[in-house]
Design a protein around this motif. Structure first.
Motif, PDB file in Angstrom:
ATOM      1  N   ILE A 108       0.830  -1.197   0.000  1.00 33.38           N
ATOM      2  CA  ILE A 108       0.000   0.000   0.000  1.00 33.38           C
ATOM      3  C   ILE A 108       0.872   1.258   0.000  1.00 33.38           C
ATOM      4  N   VAL A 109       0.722   2.078  -1.014  1.00 41.23           N
ATOM      5  CA  VAL A 109       1.568   3.257  -1.180  1.00 41.23           C
ATOM      6  C   VAL A 109       1.240   4.332  -0.147  1.00 41.23           C
ATOM      7  N   THR A 110       0.008   4.338   0.330  1.00 41.93           N
ATOM      8  CA  THR A 110      -0.407   5.385   1.266  1.00 41.93           C
ATOM      9  C   THR A 110       0.176   5.208   2.663  1.00 41.93           C
ATOM     10  N   PHE A 111       0.798   4.063   2.927  1.00 38.81           N
ATOM     11  CA  PHE A 111       1.398   3.828   4.246  1.00 38.81           C
ATOM     12  C   PHE A 111       2.928   3.866   4.217  1.00 38.81           C
ATOM     13  N   ARG A 112       3.511   4.188   3.083  1.00 39.96           N
ATOM     14  CA  ARG A 112       4.965   4.184   2.973  1.00 39.96           C
ATOM     15  C   ARG A 112       5.559   5.486   3.491  1.00 39.96           C
ATOM     16  N   ASN A 113       6.679   5.350   4.179  1.00 39.26           N
ATOM     17  CA  ASN A 113       7.384   6.514   4.709  1.00 39.26           C
ATOM     18  C   ASN A 113       8.802   6.096   5.075  1.00 39.26           C
ATOM     19  N   SER A 114       9.632   7.052   5.370  1.00 37.05           N
ATOM     20  CA  SER A 114      11.001   6.780   5.789  1.00 37.05           C
ATOM     21  C   SER A 114      11.418   7.854   6.789  1.00 37.05           C
ATOM     22  N   GLN A 115      12.572   7.660   7.422  1.00 36.60           N
ATOM     23  CA  GLN A 115      13.063   8.665   8.353  1.00 36.60           C
ATOM     24  C   GLN A 115      13.307   9.992   7.645  1.00 36.60           C
ATOM     25  N   LEU A 116      13.870   9.924   6.446  1.00 38.33           N
ATOM     26  CA  LEU A 116      14.167  11.143   5.698  1.00 38.33           C
ATOM     27  C   LEU A 116      12.891  11.870   5.282  1.00 38.33           C
ATOM     28  N   SER A 117      11.891  11.123   4.801  1.00 38.81           N
ATOM     29  CA  SER A 117      10.645  11.765   4.373  1.00 38.81           C
ATOM     30  C   SER A 117       9.927  12.395   5.559  1.00 38.81           C
ATOM     31  N   THR A 118       9.943  11.713   6.698  1.00 43.65           N
ATOM     32  CA  THR A 118       9.309  12.253   7.901  1.00 43.65           C
ATOM     33  C   THR A 118      10.029  13.503   8.383  1.00 43.65           C
ATOM     34  N   PHE A 119      11.352  13.463   8.371  1.00 43.59           N
ATOM     35  CA  PHE A 119      12.136  14.632   8.794  1.00 43.59           C
ATOM     36  C   PHE A 119      11.875  15.809   7.869  1.00 43.59           C
ATOM     37  N   GLY A 120      11.837  15.544   6.567  1.00 40.33           N
ATOM     38  CA  GLY A 120      11.595  16.617   5.597  1.00 40.33           C
ATOM     39  C   GLY A 120      10.264  17.301   5.822  1.00 40.33           C
ATOM     40  N   LEU A 121       9.225  16.523   6.121  1.00 45.05           N
ATOM     41  CA  LEU A 121       7.910  17.103   6.386  1.00 45.05           C
ATOM     42  C   LEU A 121       7.898  17.882   7.691  1.00 45.05           C
ATOM     43  N   GLY A 122       8.654  17.393   8.678  1.00 38.67           N
ATOM     44  CA  GLY A 122       8.704  18.073   9.967  1.00 38.67           C
ATOM     45  C   GLY A 122       9.259  19.479   9.864  1.00 38.67           C
ATOM     46  N   VAL A 123      10.269  19.662   9.043  1.00 33.10           N
ATOM     47  CA  VAL A 123      10.838  20.998   8.832  1.00 33.10           C
ATOM     48  C   VAL A 123       9.778  21.933   8.263  1.00 33.10           C
ATOM     49  N   THR A 124       8.953  21.409   7.359  1.00 31.62           N
ATOM     50  CA  THR A 124       7.884  22.220   6.774  1.00 31.62           C
ATOM     51  C   THR A 124       6.814  22.565   7.798  1.00 31.62           C
ATOM     52  N   VAL A 125       6.509  21.636   8.701  1.00 27.97           N
ATOM     53  CA  VAL A 125       5.570  21.939   9.779  1.00 27.97           C
ATOM     54  C   VAL A 125       6.113  23.094  10.626  1.00 27.97           C
ATOM     55  N   GLY A 126       7.410  23.045  10.919  1.00 25.68           N
ATOM     56  CA  GLY A 126       8.043  24.133  11.658  1.00 25.68           C
ATOM     57  C   GLY A 126       7.912  25.459  10.938  1.00 25.68           C
ATOM     58  N   TYR A 127       8.086  25.425   9.617  1.00 23.98           N
ATOM     59  CA  TYR A 127       7.948  26.651   8.829  1.00 23.98           C
ATOM     60  C   TYR A 127       6.523  27.191   8.909  1.00 23.98           C
ATOM     61  N   PHE A 128       5.519  26.323   8.729  1.00 21.36           N
ATOM     62  CA  PHE A 128       4.131  26.776   8.781  1.00 21.36           C
ATOM     63  C   PHE A 128       3.787  27.372  10.148  1.00 21.36           C
ATOM     64  N   LEU A 129       4.292  26.765  11.216  1.00 19.05           N
ATOM     65  CA  LEU A 129       4.043  27.294  12.557  1.00 19.05           C
ATOM     66  C   LEU A 129       4.674  28.676  12.722  1.00 19.05           C
ATOM     67  N   ALA A 130       5.932  28.806  12.265  1.00 22.17           N
ATOM     68  CA  ALA A 130       6.624  30.088  12.380  1.00 22.17           C
ATOM     69  C   ALA A 130       5.934  31.165  11.547  1.00 22.17           C
ATOM     70  N   ASP A 131       5.547  30.818  10.330  1.00 23.15           N
ATOM     71  CA  ASP A 131       4.928  31.802   9.443  1.00 23.15           C
ATOM     72  C   ASP A 131       3.538  32.186   9.937  1.00 23.15           C
ATOM     73  N   LEU A 132       2.774  31.211  10.425  1.00 23.14           N
ATOM     74  CA  LEU A 132       1.462  31.513  10.983  1.00 23.14           C
ATOM     75  C   LEU A 132       1.587  32.432  12.195  1.00 23.14           C
TER      76      LEU A 132
END
Length: 275
Positions: A108-132
């Motif tokens: 199932i493609v919708t359940f695939r992830n990796s440490q790098l992909s998770t870390f990359g998304l986390g940085v973006t969450v930080g950006y959205f929080l800072a910008d908001l």
């Protein structure tokens, strides 16, 4: 020589300790989301300060701006750097990485992830929080309700994909649309610097039109097609995750089309003035 050898050994020891810290704590599965979020917020602060420092020395028009204009100038520096970062990460995972490939991996493609992909998304969450945070702090100087809605919807979707590992492929597909942010910011910079009638302003408008068409219109169509092709996998996600996959891109697509209409109208107006 002895001192040099001792120094080298000390440096090596510090490197080993740093590697252990990164491997066992910062990149350990339970800590990746939180360290990446804080890393993203910290990166925003660094980008803001660098934008302020560089602009003060290299852009004469910067010193003549009002306080709120200087804040927005630096804020757009943050969003430009983040856009370059997340666009590169997203393009890699969507088109070059094997992580979400149907040909290389079964399941199932919708359940695939990796440490790098998770870390990359986390940085973006930080950006959205800072910008908001900056948007609310100076509301509505840095953006109206449409920016609040855009950042809130995007932040929730990215945070869900990061914490649960679900739907990361579609999250990265949508985040490719950030490729249009540098063009939008450059247009604001040129306008603020009094270069609205320059050739650079015209070229920027044309580039922004095509970038928006590809990344925020055609790419969204491709994303919806991919969801249609993998519908049986999407509905196996948690109910809230499925709603995000269907709902957030739909809402963003409507906003993108509204903004695209404004871009097209502005481009026509600019071209008409030059004839």
């Amino acid at each position: 020589m002895a001192v040099s050898a001792q120094t080298a050994m000390a440096i090596k020891s510090y490197q080993n300790h740093a590697e252990v810290l990164v491997r066992n704590y910062l990149l350990a599965d339970p800590f990746i989301p939180y360290t990446s979020i804080f890393g993203g917020i910290f990166a925003c602060k660094v980008a803001y300060d660098l934008s302020q420092l560089i602009s003060t020395f290299y852009f004469k028009s910067y010193s003549g701006l009002t306080k709120i204009q200087r804040i927005e100038w630096n804020n757009r520096g943050i969003s430009t750097i983040h856009a370059i970062y997340i666009t590169a990460i997203s393009l890699y995972f969507v088109f070059w990485s094997d992580l979400f490939s149907d040909q290389r991996f079964a399941g199932i493609v919708t359940f695939r992830n990796s440490q790098l992909s998770t870390f990359g998304l986390g940085v973006t969450v930080g950006y959205f929080l800072a910008d908001l945070g900056m948007i609310f702090w100076l509301y509505p100087s840095l953006g109206g309700m449409e920016f609040v809605i855009h950042h809130t919807l995007s932040g929730i979707a990215v945070a869900y994909a990061m914490f649960t590992g679900e739907g990361q492929l579609y999250t990265f597909m949508i985040l490719i649309s950030e490729v249009t942010t540098p063009e939008v910011n450059l247009r604001w910079y040129l306008d603020t610097a009094g270069m609205k009638r320059s050739k650079a302003y015209l070229i920027n408008g044309v580039v922004m039109f095509f970038a928006w068409l590809i990344a925020r219109v055609l790419l969204f169509i491709y994303m919806f097609y991919h969801v249609y092709r993998h519908y049986d996998q999407v509905i196996q996600m948690h109910t809230f995750g499925s709603l995000l996959v269907f709902g957030v891109p739909s809402a963003l697509a409507i906003m993108n089309l509204m903004w695209f209409a404004k871009i097209l109208k502005g481009l026509k107006k600019t071209l008409a003035k030059r004839q």
